[in-house]
Design a protein around this motif. Structure first.
Motif, short mmCIF file in Angstrom:
data_model
loop_
_atom_site.label_atom_id
_atom_site.label_comp_id
_atom_site.label_asym_id
_atom_site.label_seq_id
_atom_site.Cartn_x
_atom_site.Cartn_y
_atom_site.Cartn_z
N ALA A 54 0.84 -1.21 0.00
CA ALA A 54 0.00 0.00 0.00
C ALA A 54 0.87 1.25 0.00
O ALA A 54 0.62 2.21 -0.75
CB ALA A 54 -0.93 0.01 1.21
N MET A 55 1.90 1.25 0.82
CA MET A 55 2.70 2.46 0.98
C MET A 55 3.61 2.71 -0.23
O MET A 55 3.95 3.85 -0.52
CB MET A 55 3.49 2.40 2.28
CG MET A 55 2.59 2.51 3.52
SD MET A 55 1.68 4.10 3.56
CE MET A 55 -0.03 3.53 3.68
N THR B 37 -6.85 3.32 2.93
CA THR B 37 -5.60 2.67 2.48
C THR B 37 -5.41 2.85 0.97
O THR B 37 -6.33 2.58 0.20
CB THR B 37 -5.65 1.16 2.79
OG1 THR B 37 -5.90 0.98 4.18
CG2 THR B 37 -4.33 0.49 2.42
N PRO B 38 -4.23 3.27 0.54
CA PRO B 38 -3.95 3.33 -0.90
C PRO B 38 -4.04 1.92 -1.51
O PRO B 38 -3.53 0.97 -0.92
CB PRO B 38 -2.50 3.84 -0.97
CG PRO B 38 -2.28 4.54 0.34
CD PRO B 38 -3.10 3.77 1.34
N VAL B 39 -4.65 1.83 -2.68
CA VAL B 39 -4.80 0.51 -3.32
C VAL B 39 -4.89 0.67 -4.84
O VAL B 39 -5.44 1.66 -5.34
CB VAL B 39 -6.04 -0.24 -2.76
CG1 VAL B 39 -7.34 0.50 -3.04
CG2 VAL B 39 -6.11 -1.68 -3.25
N ASN B 40 -4.32 -0.27 -5.55
CA ASN B 40 -4.53 -0.38 -7.00
C ASN B 40 -4.45 -1.86 -7.39
O ASN B 40 -4.41 -2.74 -6.53
CB ASN B 40 -3.52 0.48 -7.78
CG ASN B 40 -2.11 -0.08 -7.77
OD1 ASN B 40 -1.84 -1.15 -7.25
ND2 ASN B 40 -1.19 0.67 -8.36
N SER B 84 -7.81 5.68 -2.81
CA SER B 84 -7.99 5.38 -1.38
C SER B 84 -9.16 4.42 -1.25
O SER B 84 -10.23 4.67 -1.80
CB SER B 84 -8.32 6.65 -0.61
OG SER B 84 -7.18 7.47 -0.50
N LEU B 85 -8.96 3.35 -0.51
CA LEU B 85 -10.04 2.39 -0.29
C LEU B 85 -11.26 3.07 0.34
O LEU B 85 -11.13 3.81 1.32
CB LEU B 85 -9.56 1.27 0.65
CG LEU B 85 -10.56 0.14 0.91
CD1 LEU B 85 -10.78 -0.70 -0.33
CD2 LEU B 85 -10.09 -0.74 2.07
N THR B 86 -12.43 2.80 -0.25
CA THR B 86 -13.68 3.31 0.33
C THR B 86 -14.61 2.13 0.62
O THR B 86 -14.43 1.03 0.09
CB THR B 86 -14.42 4.25 -0.64
OG1 THR B 86 -14.83 3.50 -1.79
CG2 THR B 86 -13.54 5.42 -1.07
N PHE D 34 -8.07 10.01 10.08
CA PHE D 34 -9.46 10.47 10.16
C PHE D 34 -10.32 10.14 8.94
O PHE D 34 -11.55 10.18 9.04
CB PHE D 34 -9.49 11.97 10.46
CG PHE D 34 -8.95 12.28 11.84
CD1 PHE D 34 -9.70 12.00 12.97
CD2 PHE D 34 -7.67 12.82 12.02
CE1 PHE D 34 -9.20 12.24 14.24
CE2 PHE D 34 -7.16 13.08 13.29
CZ PHE D 34 -7.93 12.79 14.41
N VAL D 35 -9.72 9.83 7.79
CA VAL D 35 -10.54 9.44 6.64
C VAL D 35 -11.37 8.22 7.03
O VAL D 35 -10.87 7.30 7.67
CB VAL D 35 -9.66 9.17 5.39
CG1 VAL D 35 -10.39 8.32 4.37
CG2 VAL D 35 -9.25 10.51 4.77
N GLY D 36 -12.64 8.24 6.68
CA GLY D 36 -13.57 7.16 7.04
C GLY D 36 -14.50 7.53 8.18
O GLY D 36 -15.52 6.86 8.38
#
Lengths: 124, 124, 124, 124
Positions: A54-55, B37-40, B84-86, D34-36
């Motif tokens: 992720a990072m 969390t960043p994701v692709n 960003s994971l939603t 804080f996102v979420g």
């Protein structure tokens, strides 16, 4: 992954400073995204892997290495067979770069500060 | 992982209700731990795996299945190569049990509610 | 805030069980959203307030009370003048309801379990 | 809050770079902590306040200003009366300093990048 279109927003800082800036964002992001995650010996490898993957997506990040030390908290084991990830358990190295400059940042628990310190280990 | 010593704290509810309660905790935990969390495409498998492994550690959880749908947000792709994971991207099934009772909870985006709904799919 | 349109997704459980389910989601959400937040005596009131206000928005939640006990971790104070919020510091009560049924859930650190336990305190 | 004892870990970078580094950590921390979080018009002020107060505790941070724009996501309103905080809704300014140097960092949604960009706005 850097990006041509964002260059105009970074006129105030050098390439070296951009690499420092992006490494630090990823450090803060990593800590506050994942602290609190349930973890034990069975799940530690997949958590380390997910944090790394992720990072490494963040802008200007070349490489992230993550080591979670479960021994840090062996005394705090509850009746349940896992713990919540804390900053104290994390040892994370982030390699960021921008154009010709590369920065190695690291976070790990520093005994004398009693604190998981984020700092710049080396700049190339 | 349930636990004998905690039984006295759950005198007010039935075994079936305990299984519902623990499944729901894990649903809320999963969403609020990992959203952002960043994701692709490159990282999606390791993130799914880490969510599954972490959430299966929680009390009374037998099994967690996680599917992240990156297509949900293909229109929102930024200049950078990740999102960003939603909650909208998540389809998660949690199997919880307590003694003789088993509960399947699920969360996924429900079109008519425009909301990633958490609900109880089945009770055994 | 409950919602007429979602009723069909909850045919498998009673009104009492729905109130238990929603209270538990909010417990898990609260823990995993806010653990890791920097906090000290100066900021503790605004953090308690924000947790309360955010969690009271969740479906079927009537009221949330949040108490953060900074004394829990006084021995662990670092050289810096704050700590990261942990589950051990939290004492949270959630009142959830659905139609005629009301549930009080609570989370606090339980000494004998060495664990911040979430449980159902009372059902009306 | 800076700290004498940690100075030796920052020999590789200048005072200006330390201020950039610490501002960036706080930016990443703020976003991923804080996102979420559930938020609506009723709760937005207490959430802004808690983010500000928590982030001002981080090392070398003088001041944090937080503005959450709920209008950003008015089209995405669900059947429930709140949304999950996203990076797109945030406009955050962080003032960090180290010894004689001060840095203003900012994050806000940048239309042309379709991305909530974190950048250095000014260095003193």
């Amino acid at each position: 992954m850097s990006n041509q279109k964002d260059e105009k927003y970074f006129q105030n800082i050098s390439h070296r400073e951009r690499a420092i800036f992006e490494g630090a964002i990823t450090m803060g992001a990593m800590f506050h995204q994942f602290v609190g995650t349930p973890v034990n010996k069975k799940s530690v490898k997949s958590l380390e892997r997910a944090i790394k993957d992720a990072m490494e997506l963040q802008p200007c990040i070349d490489k992230v290495e993550v080591k979670i030390d479960l021994e840090m908290i062996s005394d705090f084991q509850s009746e349940y067979e896992y713990v919540s990830l804390t900053g104290e358990m994390l040892d994370v190295t982030v390699v960021s770069s921008y154009h010709d400059r590369k920065v190695i940042s690291r976070m790990h628990y520093v005994e004398e500060l009693q604190y998981p310190l984020m700092y710049v280990k080396k700049v190339f």
